[in-house]
Structure formats: C-alpha cells, structure tokens
Design an enzyme around this catalytic site. Sequence first.
Site, PDB file in Angstrom:
ATOM      1  N   ASP A   1       0.840  -1.189   0.000  1.00 38.75           N
ATOM      2  CA  ASP A   1       0.000   0.000   0.000  1.00 38.75           C
ATOM      3  C   ASP A   1       0.879   1.243   0.000  1.00 38.75           C
ATOM      4  OD1 ASP A   1       0.961   0.127   2.574  1.00 38.75           O
ATOM      5  OD2 ASP A   1      -0.953  -0.294   3.537  1.00 38.75           O
ATOM      6  N   SER A   2       0.265   2.414  -0.025  1.00 40.06           N
ATOM      7  CA  SER A   2       1.029   3.633  -0.267  1.00 40.06           C
ATOM      8  C   SER A   2       1.355   4.423   0.989  1.00 40.06           C
ATOM      9  CB  SER A   2       0.236   4.545  -1.201  1.00 40.06           C
ATOM     10  OG  SER A   2      -0.941   4.998  -0.544  1.00 40.06           O
ATOM     11  N   GLY A   3       0.647   4.162   2.076  1.00 41.99           N
ATOM     12  CA  GLY A   3       0.786   4.979   3.270  1.00 41.99           C
ATOM     13  C   GLY A   3      -0.394   5.897   3.491  1.00 41.99           C
ATOM     14  N   GLY A   4      -1.306   5.987   2.518  1.00 40.86           N
ATOM     15  CA  GLY A   4      -2.481   6.843   2.665  1.00 40.86           C
ATOM     16  C   GLY A   4      -3.362   6.438   3.833  1.00 40.86           C
TER      17      GLY A   4
ATOM     18  N   ASP B   1      -3.009   8.233  -1.843  1.00 42.03           N
ATOM     19  CA  ASP B   1      -4.360   8.776  -1.958  1.00 42.03           C
ATOM     20  C   ASP B   1      -4.691   9.576  -0.709  1.00 42.03           C
ATOM     21  OD1 ASP B   1      -4.364   6.434  -0.395  1.00 42.03           O
ATOM     22  OD2 ASP B   1      -6.489   6.098  -0.733  1.00 42.03           O
TER      23      ASP B   1
ATOM     24  N   GLN C   1     -11.836   7.164  -4.598  1.00 42.56           N
ATOM     25  CA  GLN C   1     -12.392   7.705  -3.358  1.00 42.56           C
ATOM     26  C   GLN C   1     -13.809   8.237  -3.606  1.00 42.56           C
ATOM     27  OE1 GLN C   1     -11.240   7.376  -0.392  1.00 42.56           O
ATOM     28  NE2 GLN C   1      -9.177   6.621  -0.850  1.00 42.56           N
TER      29      GLN C   1
ATOM     30  N   GLY D   1     -11.348   3.969   0.927  1.00 41.74           N
ATOM     31  CA  GLY D   1     -12.194   4.853   1.715  1.00 41.74           C
ATOM     32  C   GLY D   1     -13.474   4.242   2.213  1.00 41.74           C
TER      33      GLY D   1
ATOM     34  N   ASP E   1      -8.123  -7.446   1.071  1.00 37.71           N
ATOM     35  CA  ASP E   1      -7.154  -7.620   2.151  1.00 37.71           C
ATOM     36  C   ASP E   1      -7.800  -7.139   3.434  1.00 37.71           C
ATOM     37  OD1 ASP E   1      -5.649  -4.995   3.428  1.00 37.71           O
ATOM     38  OD2 ASP E   1      -6.631  -4.574   1.517  1.00 37.71           O
TER      39      ASP E   1
ATOM     40  N   CYS F   1     -12.728 -28.145   8.151  1.00 35.77           N
ATOM     41  CA  CYS F   1     -11.488 -27.472   7.776  1.00 35.77           C
ATOM     42  C   CYS F   1     -10.327 -28.453   7.667  1.00 35.77           C
ATOM     43  CB  CYS F   1     -11.152 -26.390   8.802  1.00 35.77           C
ATOM     44  SG  CYS F   1      -9.662 -25.449   8.435  1.00 35.77           S
TER      45      CYS F   1
ATOM     46  N   CYS G   1      -7.037 -27.310   7.641  1.00 37.17           N
ATOM     47  CA  CYS G   1      -5.799 -26.636   8.034  1.00 37.17           C
ATOM     48  C   CYS G   1      -5.020 -27.486   9.043  1.00 37.17           C
ATOM     49  CB  CYS G   1      -6.092 -25.248   8.618  1.00 37.17           C
ATOM     50  SG  CYS G   1      -6.598 -25.239  10.352  1.00 37.17           S
TER      51      CYS G   1
ATOM     52  N   CYS H   1      -6.629 -27.692  12.571  1.00 35.96           N
ATOM     53  CA  CYS H   1      -7.835 -28.527  12.659  1.00 35.96           C
ATOM     54  C   CYS H   1      -7.520 -30.006  12.456  1.00 35.96           C
ATOM     55  CB  CYS H   1      -8.864 -28.064  11.637  1.00 35.96           C
ATOM     56  SG  CYS H   1      -9.679 -26.512  12.093  1.00 35.96           S
TER      57      CYS H   1
ATOM     58  N   HIS I   1      -5.208 -21.044  11.250  1.00 42.60           N
ATOM     59  CA  HIS I   1      -6.569 -21.496  10.943  1.00 42.60           C
ATOM     60  C   HIS I   1      -7.372 -20.399  10.238  1.00 42.60           C
ATOM     61  CE1 HIS I   1     -10.619 -23.035  11.185  1.00 42.60           C
ATOM     62  NE2 HIS I   1     -10.955 -21.864  11.701  1.00 42.60           N
TER      63      HIS I   1
END
Length: 372
Positions: A89-92, A143, A192, A220, A270, A308, A310, A313, A339
């Site tokens: 990401d950019s830091g915005g 942004d 935005q 946003g 994300d 599951c 994983c 589990c 998990h």
Amino acid sequence: MEFTLEATRGKARAATIKTAHSTIQTPVFMPVGTQGTVKTLDANDMLSMGAKIILGNTYHLYLRPGSKLIKKFGGLHGFSKFPNSFLTDSGGFQAFSLSDNSKPDEKGIMFKSHIDGSKHYFTPQSVLDTQYDLGSDIMMILDDLVALPNTDERIQTSIERTTKWAQEAIEYHKEQQEKGIGVNQNIFAIIQGGTNKKFRQLSAEQLCSLTDYDGYAIGGLSVGEPNQDMYDTVDWTTQFMPEDKPRYLMGVGLPEDLIENIDRGVDMFDCVMPTRNARNGTLFTSFGRINIRGAKFKEDDQPIDPECTCYACQNFTRAYLNHLYRAGEMTYFRLGSMHNIHYYLNLMKEARAAILEDRWESFKKEFYDKRS
C-alpha cells in the site's frame, strides 16, 4: 501483469492475474503482512496454505527497517523469503489512521513517525521510490483518505487530490520504467468518494480514464459507515471500472463482506481481520465465529471446524486451543492465525469454483444457511 477474465455470474467474476512472481486466481484474499510478515507466521506457513500474494505496508517498512536495507537484501521477496507476489500500500491509510500525527496538503502528506516522532513527507513520487526498493509486484499510489461521515467539501478535496496525485504517479512511473526501474512492477489507482454516488462516479471516471494503470482499487470504505452503505457503494462503483483489469476493495473485511462484495464485482481483498481476531480468541468457521476463550471449549474434543483441512484442525482439539489461549502460550497465536488465514483462503477457492461451475447463487445460499 496479465489479467484474464474467465467467467462471470451476474457481477461475480473469476479471473487470473499473472505477475513476475506468481499466478493469482481470483477472487483472492491477500493476508496482511504489515512488517514484511503475516503476524506469527513465516513464508513457509504461507506457502503451505497456498498463498499466492500477501500485502506489505509501505509506511511501516519505510520507517523500520527502511526500504534501502530491504532493497539490499533483494527486496521483500529476498528479505522475507516469500517467493510469491507482494502488494504494497502507499501509506495513505496510515495517514488516516494516525491522523493526529499527519497533515495532508496539495503536494503530499506530512507525518510524524509513531516510533520516534521524526517528521517525514510522503509524495506521489516518494512512495513509489520506496516501493521500487521494496520490489513489490503491485504498488498502490498515494491517496487522500477521509473518515466517514464527512462534509461534501472535504470529500471533494479528497477526490481532487487523489486524481492529481494519480496523474503525477503514473507519469513518474512511466518515466522510471524508461530508465529500467520498476519494469516488473504494476501500479493501481485508488477510487475515493465516500458513500456519495455522485462523488464515487466522479472519482472512478477520472481515475479509470488514466488507462496506463494496471488495476483499480476502491478505497475509503470500512472506515465507520454501515455495512449496507459499503455494499451499495461498491455495487454502484464497479460499473465505472474496466472489466479487463483487476478490481480491489481495500481493507475489507469479514467473510460475509467478502461474499457480498464478490457478488458486486470485486476480485481482490485484504484485511487484518483473520490474524487480529485470532489473537483475540475469535476463530472463523464454516458455521460462523467461535470464541475459543469460552469455558464450554475446555473439554471439547472437536477440531476448530470439522470441515477445515488446516494444520490446526487436522491435529489439535478445541480443548487444546482453549488451554493454550488461557495459558498465554505463543503457540496458540500461530495455530489460531494459521486457521483463520486458511479459512479465508479456502473460502476464496470455493467462491472461485462456484463462479466457474455456474453455481454461485447456490453457493451463497449454502454459505448463509450454515451460519443460521
């Protein structure tokens, strides 16, 4: 970057993204590795779960250990030993979340380090320079993110700044690529506009007219507005985004949020939710959430989720996880995070299969039926 749209069911999409480091099948959830690692997990853990892309944080890595040091070790791939793709990401968002320590203007964002109070200034160009050092496969532009609700005037300013910075960023990126810098790195713009349809359309049309961008994100949202407002905003905005490029909804969210926004045309997600919730004792399952701290799990011989596959589990009981959490054992945080990440990644695989096999509507119904 290569983007191939393979199937659509309504607005829901299944696609493939190829970067220099991995082939990513969408819909995809990107685990958050703020400091160059997903909390409590390492590169081998992520590979064992099939992660093809994780997110790194430009702001935090710029401050510590510094992008030049990471570049010295071969970028994020060499430093972390995770061989698949990184998105940075950019830091915005950090300027937004640490707003007491930051101040945007027309040229960028001034902020004080949360570590030592030192002052730094991020511009559209400087955040790309940092990301060139990090060597990420997908770079987000700077942004101007605002909290919701907010005034129309502030949202209008956010759009104007974000568009201006996007124009500067893509021009700078093309100049750098001509010099041989960032030639295998891709760049995404961030739409935005709050929850106002007029503003979202304006931002989307301005940014998507910059056709040299490799993909577009919706930013946003999930910053204080009701969930339905978020869903309605995404549903409105995706119609103005290109069909032949990835669509990324930033910072979202719960499993239900992922399903609802896949249904509205989003490809990439994300969120810190899986690992943060795990550390607080909340584990995601096919039938909803459980809090492993509860006394009712003290003698429970079942896995976290019987459906599951994983590592946690397949090998351990709820009783054991309950004991580890109550004892404050670090092993709990690793198993719980593993998990939850596995659950999110597997949910995306199942969603993709449902889109490709033309059973998306029945998949959604089953997803909610299990929770009821």
